[in-house]
Design a protein around this motif. Structure first.
Motif, PDB file in Angstrom:
ATOM      1  N   ILE A 133      19.767  14.964   3.874  1.00 43.22           N
ATOM      2  CA  ILE A 133      19.570  15.061   5.228  1.00 43.22           C
ATOM      3  C   ILE A 133      19.781  13.496   5.759  1.00 43.22           C
ATOM      4  N   GLN A 134      19.683  12.399   5.137  1.00 40.95           N
ATOM      5  CA  GLN A 134      21.049  11.485   5.163  1.00 40.95           C
ATOM      6  C   GLN A 134      21.996  10.765   5.947  1.00 40.95           C
ATOM      7  N   ASN A 135      22.271  12.189   5.741  1.00 41.82           N
ATOM      8  CA  ASN A 135      24.522  11.932   5.545  1.00 41.82           C
ATOM      9  C   ASN A 135      24.531  12.667   6.793  1.00 41.82           C
ATOM     10  N   ASP A 136      23.584  13.739   7.571  1.00 40.06           N
ATOM     11  CA  ASP A 136      23.705  14.944   8.694  1.00 40.06           C
ATOM     12  C   ASP A 136      24.156  14.246   9.661  1.00 40.06           C
ATOM     13  N   HIS A 153       7.022   9.774   8.934  1.00 40.23           N
ATOM     14  CA  HIS A 153       7.714   8.894   9.169  1.00 40.23           C
ATOM     15  C   HIS A 153       7.568   7.303   8.784  1.00 40.23           C
ATOM     16  N   ASP A 154       7.752   7.101   7.870  1.00 44.19           N
ATOM     17  CA  ASP A 154       8.274   6.273   7.220  1.00 44.19           C
ATOM     18  C   ASP A 154       9.151   6.435   5.484  1.00 44.19           C
ATOM     19  N   MET A 155      10.160   6.444   6.318  1.00 40.34           N
ATOM     20  CA  MET A 155      12.066   6.583   6.167  1.00 40.34           C
ATOM     21  C   MET A 155      11.897   6.491   4.595  1.00 40.34           C
ATOM     22  N   SER A 156      11.319   4.846   4.112  1.00 39.12           N
ATOM     23  CA  SER A 156      11.126   4.244   2.865  1.00 39.12           C
ATOM     24  C   SER A 156      10.581   5.684   1.983  1.00 39.12           C
ATOM     25  N   VAL A 209       9.358   8.865   2.646  1.00 38.39           N
ATOM     26  CA  VAL A 209      10.093  10.289   2.380  1.00 38.39           C
ATOM     27  C   VAL A 209      11.204  10.164   1.006  1.00 38.39           C
ATOM     28  N   MET A 210      11.907   9.036   1.836  1.00 43.38           N
ATOM     29  CA  MET A 210      13.315   8.512   0.626  1.00 43.38           C
ATOM     30  C   MET A 210      13.031   8.744  -0.191  1.00 43.38           C
ATOM     31  N   GLU A 211      12.127   8.176  -1.024  1.00 40.27           N
ATOM     32  CA  GLU A 211      11.543   7.614  -2.486  1.00 40.27           C
ATOM     33  C   GLU A 211      10.764   8.806  -3.406  1.00 40.27           C
ATOM     34  N   ILE A 212      10.377   9.344  -2.620  1.00 45.25           N
ATOM     35  CA  ILE A 212       9.034  10.631  -3.257  1.00 45.25           C
ATOM     36  C   ILE A 212       9.635  12.156  -3.376  1.00 45.25           C
ATOM     37  N   SER A 213      10.393  12.420  -2.241  1.00 46.99           N
ATOM     38  CA  SER A 213      10.738  14.321  -2.044  1.00 46.99           C
ATOM     39  C   SER A 213      12.035  14.173  -2.819  1.00 46.99           C
ATOM     40  N   ASP A 214      11.836  15.502  -2.769  1.00 42.16           N
ATOM     41  CA  ASP A 214      12.825  16.747  -3.431  1.00 42.16           C
ATOM     42  C   ASP A 214      13.157  17.240  -2.403  1.00 42.16           C
ATOM     43  N   HIS A 215      12.675  17.774  -1.689  1.00 40.35           N
ATOM     44  CA  HIS A 215      13.733  18.496  -0.165  1.00 40.35           C
ATOM     45  C   HIS A 215      12.668  17.902   1.069  1.00 40.35           C
ATOM     46  N   GLU A 238       1.118  -1.336  -0.125  1.00 41.40           N
ATOM     47  CA  GLU A 238      -0.043  -0.373   0.297  1.00 41.40           C
ATOM     48  C   GLU A 238       1.017   0.811   0.288  1.00 41.40           C
ATOM     49  N   SER A 239       1.868   1.285   0.760  1.00 41.22           N
ATOM     50  CA  SER A 239       2.560   2.889   0.636  1.00 41.22           C
ATOM     51  C   SER A 239       3.807   2.662  -0.712  1.00 41.22           C
TER      52      SER A 239
END
Length: 310
Positions: free
Chosen positions: A283-286, A254-257, A259-265, A230-231
């Motif tokens: 962000i994921q390396n900050d 809260h679902d980082m999968s 966030v990281m897949e669809i976000s531009d910013h 569903e996600s």
């Protein structure tokens, strides 16, 4: 006041939303502290952070449920204004300024219904708020009540059966059916919304928000409670809204999968304060973001990550 186009730097998308020095206090509690960020036109922007970071409070300020203690929230419909136009509006008592090429809306001065109807900002909530006793189709018709009311002459033309109202009603049905087709629920148009599976209810709620014709769609944890399949379907749906409708999206998730897949910013909050702002890769390396999610100080990030890997 006319809103005229301004030139954005090469390679930089103009903003559709600018949040500047937003502060929200509840008595002695500072829920949001001097927060500033932009949502670029046509982007999917995620607002993330640990529980209690102030994310939903930010949404409530943007969508008019809360009046901020301080700060400015400017939404641009159409062209980006020339420098100085926003400040001129801010220094006036007005809530918005419109022109042939668009408009500026000071959301901190507007109520929730006006933000939806005039500024064209729509939102969903963490807890699904469908009209469960109404049919799937009726839920999408209700979302179009503002312009249907105008088309009915606020009841008189509707009661009289005027052709203008019948045409408007038929158009509203067409819009609703198009969205049902996009979310795969055309065959369940006459079923009660409460009878739908949870994932279908999530997509229906988003489709209902889109029936208002928003330029900015605010989603509060749209993937909450969804399974991986569903996600994945949600991700495709949200990206189709961005690409197919030209709607900008701002989401809490809260679902980082997701966030990281669809976000531009991505904008990261901790205790109401922005601690990071950038692309998903940044962000994921900050270290500040890693520290916030692990619940440690910045200089303890390496040690904590080592412990997690054991």
């Amino acid at each position: 006041m006319s809103v005229s186009s301004g030139d954005a730097p090469a390679g930089v998308k103009p903003p559709i939303l600018q949040v500047e020095h937003l502060t929200m206090r509840f008595g002695g509690l500072v829920a949001v502290n001097d927060l500033s960020f932009d949502v670029a036109r046509g982007d999917i922007t995620a607002l993330i952070g640990p529980n209690g970071a102030g994310k939903t409070t930010v949404f409530n300020c943007i969508t008019g449920f809360y009046k901020p203690t301080a700060g400015r929230i400017a939404l641009y419909r159409g062209a980006t204004p020339k420098p100085g136009t926003l400040d001129a509006l801010t220094n006036s008592p007005r809530r918005f300024a419109t022109g042939d090429d668009g408009g500026i809306f000071l959301l901190e001065r507007m109520g929730d219904s006006e933000i939806t109807a005039r500024a064209k900002v729509a939102r969903t909530f963490q807890n699904i708020r469908l009209f469960t006793g109404m049919t799937v189709l009726e839920n999408l018709m209700v979302a179009q009540h503002n312009w249907l009311n105008r088309a009915s002459g606020y009841s008189f033309l509707g009661l009289a059966g005027a052709k203008s109202f019948r045409d408007a009603e038929a158009q509203a049905v067409d819009i609703a059916v198009q969205w049902l087709d996009r979310i795969g629920l055309k065959g369940r148009a006459d079923d009660p919304a409460g009878a739908l599976p949870y994932g279908d209810q999530r997509r229906l709620e988003i489709a209902r928000a889109m029936c208002t014709g928003p330029v900015l769609l605010c989603l509060d944890e749209p993937a909450a409670g969804l399974n991986p399949r569903e996600s994945a379907e949600l991700n495709e749906f949200l990206m189709s809204i961005r690409s197919g409708n030209g709607t900008s999206l701002l989401l809490i998730e809260h679902d980082m999968s997701v966030v990281m897949e669809i976000s531009d910013h991505i904008v990261v909050l901790e205790y109401g304060t922005k601690i990071s702002d950038g692309t998903p890769q940044f962000i994921q390396n900050d270290p500040k973001v890693i520290a916030a999610y692990l619940g440690v100080e910045d200089d303890e990030v390496d040690e904590a990550e080592t412990e997690l890997e054991k």
